[in-house]
Design a protein around this motif. Structure first.
Motif, mmCIF file in Angstrom:
data_model
loop_
_atom_site.group_PDB
_atom_site.id
_atom_site.type_symbol
_atom_site.label_atom_id
_atom_site.label_comp_id
_atom_site.label_asym_id
_atom_site.label_seq_id
_atom_site.Cartn_x
_atom_site.Cartn_y
_atom_site.Cartn_z
ATOM 1 N N GLY A 44 0.959 -1.262 0.089
ATOM 2 C CA GLY A 44 0.046 -0.088 -0.039
ATOM 3 C C GLY A 44 0.752 1.128 -0.179
ATOM 4 O O GLY A 44 1.679 1.452 0.708
ATOM 5 N N SER A 101 -5.776 3.533 1.773
ATOM 6 C CA SER A 101 -6.834 2.947 2.632
ATOM 7 C C SER A 101 -7.278 1.456 2.011
ATOM 8 O O SER A 101 -7.800 0.678 3.186
ATOM 9 C CB SER A 101 -7.937 3.917 2.162
ATOM 10 O OG SER A 101 -8.099 3.852 0.725
ATOM 11 N N GLY A 111 -3.942 1.474 -3.084
ATOM 12 C CA GLY A 111 -4.157 2.551 -2.626
ATOM 13 C C GLY A 111 -3.825 2.337 -0.892
ATOM 14 O O GLY A 111 -4.027 1.401 -0.465
ATOM 15 N N LEU A 138 -0.449 6.039 -10.206
ATOM 16 C CA LEU A 138 -0.650 5.586 -8.675
ATOM 17 C C LEU A 138 -2.000 6.087 -8.035
ATOM 18 O O LEU A 138 -2.182 6.139 -6.882
ATOM 19 C CB LEU A 138 0.473 5.966 -7.988
ATOM 20 C CG LEU A 138 1.670 5.226 -7.671
ATOM 21 C CD1 LEU A 138 2.908 5.684 -6.956
ATOM 22 C CD2 LEU A 138 1.437 3.616 -7.402
ATOM 23 N N GLN A 139 -3.093 6.504 -8.797
ATOM 24 C CA GLN A 139 -4.023 7.143 -8.483
ATOM 25 C C GLN A 139 -5.258 6.069 -8.145
ATOM 26 O O GLN A 139 -6.274 6.132 -7.605
ATOM 27 C CB GLN A 139 -4.809 8.194 -9.585
ATOM 28 C CG GLN A 139 -3.486 9.470 -9.704
ATOM 29 C CD GLN A 139 -3.403 9.917 -8.561
ATOM 30 O OE1 GLN A 139 -4.302 10.347 -7.643
ATOM 31 N NE2 GLN A 139 -2.238 10.522 -8.334
ATOM 32 N N PHE A 140 -4.917 4.913 -8.883
ATOM 33 C CA PHE A 140 -6.046 3.680 -8.592
ATOM 34 C C PHE A 140 -7.258 4.313 -8.810
ATOM 35 O O PHE A 140 -8.247 4.042 -8.179
ATOM 36 C CB PHE A 140 -5.651 3.236 -7.273
ATOM 37 C CG PHE A 140 -4.469 2.926 -6.895
ATOM 38 C CD1 PHE A 140 -3.942 1.681 -7.528
ATOM 39 C CD2 PHE A 140 -3.523 3.536 -5.972
ATOM 40 C CE1 PHE A 140 -2.618 1.416 -7.155
ATOM 41 C CE2 PHE A 140 -2.210 3.326 -5.827
ATOM 42 C CZ PHE A 140 -1.730 2.083 -6.462
ATOM 43 N N ARG A 141 -7.765 4.706 -9.958
ATOM 44 C CA ARG A 141 -8.932 5.290 -10.290
ATOM 45 C C ARG A 141 -9.743 4.200 -11.033
ATOM 46 O O ARG A 141 -9.443 3.966 -12.204
ATOM 47 C CB ARG A 141 -8.908 6.352 -11.342
ATOM 48 C CG ARG A 141 -8.467 7.718 -10.453
ATOM 49 C CD ARG A 141 -8.592 8.992 -11.601
ATOM 50 N NE ARG A 141 -7.865 9.983 -10.828
ATOM 51 C CZ ARG A 141 -6.633 10.425 -11.243
ATOM 52 N NH1 ARG A 141 -6.116 9.892 -11.977
ATOM 53 N NH2 ARG A 141 -6.337 11.521 -10.687
ATOM 54 N N ASP A 154 1.548 5.562 -0.905
ATOM 55 C CA ASP A 154 0.789 6.794 -0.928
ATOM 56 C C ASP A 154 0.809 7.040 -2.552
ATOM 57 O O ASP A 154 1.684 7.190 -3.376
ATOM 58 C CB ASP A 154 1.816 7.934 -0.117
ATOM 59 C CG ASP A 154 1.115 9.339 0.057
ATOM 60 O OD1 ASP A 154 0.148 9.485 -0.639
ATOM 61 O OD2 ASP A 154 1.805 10.094 0.672
ATOM 62 N N ALA A 155 -0.271 7.780 -2.992
ATOM 63 C CA ALA A 155 -0.361 8.352 -4.301
ATOM 64 C C ALA A 155 0.421 9.330 -4.608
ATOM 65 O O ALA A 155 0.518 9.990 -5.833
ATOM 66 C CB ALA A 155 -2.001 8.636 -4.599
#
Length: 443
Positions: free
Chosen positions: A146, A246, A244, A168-171, A148-149
């Motif tokens: 996990g 979270s 991410g 790294l935004q994981f959208r 940080d973006a």
């Protein structure tokens, strides 16, 4: 410096001392240099001596070139492996003791670490393991990270710059998943999972005891593939996945806690010292791991291999020195009559010695110059062209890197010139001791 560099440095210092102490006595005059060069030229009656001279120069050239290339390869392996390791590995990791391996007061620890000397960036991270599948029967064990973006100046590693697809935004675009996930390129190829597809992660931390079946039932989580990264290091590309923060916290069952803190330093080579200072500053139950200690066995093996390879290849230079001794001995034998005539005409014995000493040094200088030049050129071509491919599953990298350090090249040249100065001493002394009458009489 490495042991090889210490040996070469000692040779360079010895060469400098000899040059300063005996330079005036050993430096040949213009006449002596002219005679030395004349003796090395090819003549109708001394073709064999000229051929052996070329062989001696070639021996020095090959020895120096091989030594420059070997040291360049070992430096390249160390540098490349360090860079690959630091793609997804920070300079320091702040962890805690305990079975849970969870950092609860991570915000306070972050503030303390940020103000430590030498620290550039700090970020929380989550790391755990799991099983991944892409809907088929095949499942693969993976390391779940996990991150940080942030991809700006606060980024702890260069991981964000190694994405070939996505970021790294994981959208995630699908509504039936828990978020986005990034896969290593080799892992994605094995699973046939690419951006837009859904993969299933099984978390060992999410397993719960089910009384109805009398066993632990794992928790299955679905993620959409939103990125593919390629670091060039087999271990990361083959078995790492990124989430991410979270999503990784939920997957690892950490709630609001973290696994630890990642730290980037201004000087990576100071990681061990700064890590010890941080550990003393934070106290128990916190511990700090630096990137060098985590990979100490690998880098120790590379240093030992560099030492062994350097010493073995340096023997080629020693063999080339014996070639020079043999060549000058034959020149002395071939030019016995000329030496006797020069002595009879009044040329000093010291001048005769300097003539043959100059020949040996000339052979060494020419061979060393050619060898160092060829070593640097060939090394640069091999590195830039990636000519030599190797198995990344064994060596972590996919090609043989060659990075010659200027200090290594200079020390190799100094050591070679020192050997070249020692090699002609015996033939030069023997030539200076010739009796002119005997030399002329029997020639």
């Amino acid at each position: 410096m490495s042991p090889v560099q210490w040996v070469a440095a000692a040779a360079g210092v010895a060469l400098l001392v000899v040059a300063l102490r005996f330079g005036r006595d050993l430096w040949p005059s213009a006449l002596e240099r002219q005679i030395a060069i004349r003796y090395l030229r090819s003549h109708r009656s001394s073709r064999l001596v000229s051929l052996i001279t070329l062989i001696a120069v070639g021996g020095v050239t090959v020895g120096v070139m091989a030594l420059v290339l070997v040291l360049g390869v070992m430096n390249g392996l160390q540098t490349d492996l360090r860079d690959k390791i630091l793609v997804a590995n920070p300079h320091l990791r702040v962890l805690t003791y305990g079975e849970g391996l969870r950092l609860d007061a991570w915000r306070r620890i972050r503030r303390e670490v940020e103000h430590a000397p030498g620290v550039v960036a700090v970020a929380p991270f989550v790391m755990t393991q799991g099983l991944i599948s892409a809907g088929a029967d095949y499942a693969e064990g993976v390391v779940v990270v996990g991150v940080d973006a942030d991809t700006g100046t606060r980024a702890v590693t260069s991981f964000a710059r190694h994405f070939v697809k996505g970021d790294l935004q994981f959208r995630a675009k699908r509504a039936d998943v828990e978020g986005g996930i990034a896969l290593g390129t080799r892992l994605a190829s094995k699973l046939s999972a690419f951006p837009g597809q859904v993969v299933t992660l099984v978390s060992p931390a999410g397993a719960r005891f089910n009384p109805s079946v009398g066993a632990y039932v794992p928790k299955f989580r679905r993620f959409e593939v939103t990125g593919i990264f390629e670091t060039g290091m087999y271990e990361y590309d083959n078995s790492y996945v990124a989430l991410g923060l979270s999503a990784a916290q939920r997957f690892a069952g950490l709630d609001t806690s973290m696994t630890g803190m990642e730290v980037r330093l201004a000087d990576p080579w100071q990681a061990e010292r700064i890590g010890q200072d941080l550990e003393a500053r934070l106290g128990y139950p916190y511990r700090v791991l630096d990137w060098q200690s985590q990979n100490s066995s690998l880098f120790s093996a590379l240093k030992l291999e560099k030492l062994a390879m350097g010493l073995v290849v340096f023997l080629i230079c020693i063999v080339a020195a014996f070639n020079v001794v043999g060549t000058l001995t034959m020149v002395v034998r071939d030019k016995t009559r000329e030496i006797g005539i020069l002595l009879a005409m009044g040329l000093a014995r010291a001048s005769i010695g300097r003539i043959f000493l100059a020949q040996g040094i000339l052979i060494g200088v020419v061979g060393t110059t050619l060898g160092a030049t060829l070593g640097l050129v060939v090394g640069g071509m091999v590195n830039s062209g990636e000519w030599i491919r190797i198995d990344p599953s064994v060596y972590f990298i996919d090609h043989l890197p060659v990075r010659t350090q200027p200090l290594d090249a200079l020390l190799v040249i100094a050591a070679s010139l020192f050997v070249a100065m020692l090699a002609p001493l015996y033939p030069a002394v023997q030539a200076a001791r010739l009796d002119p009458v005997t030399a002329i009489r029997y020639e």
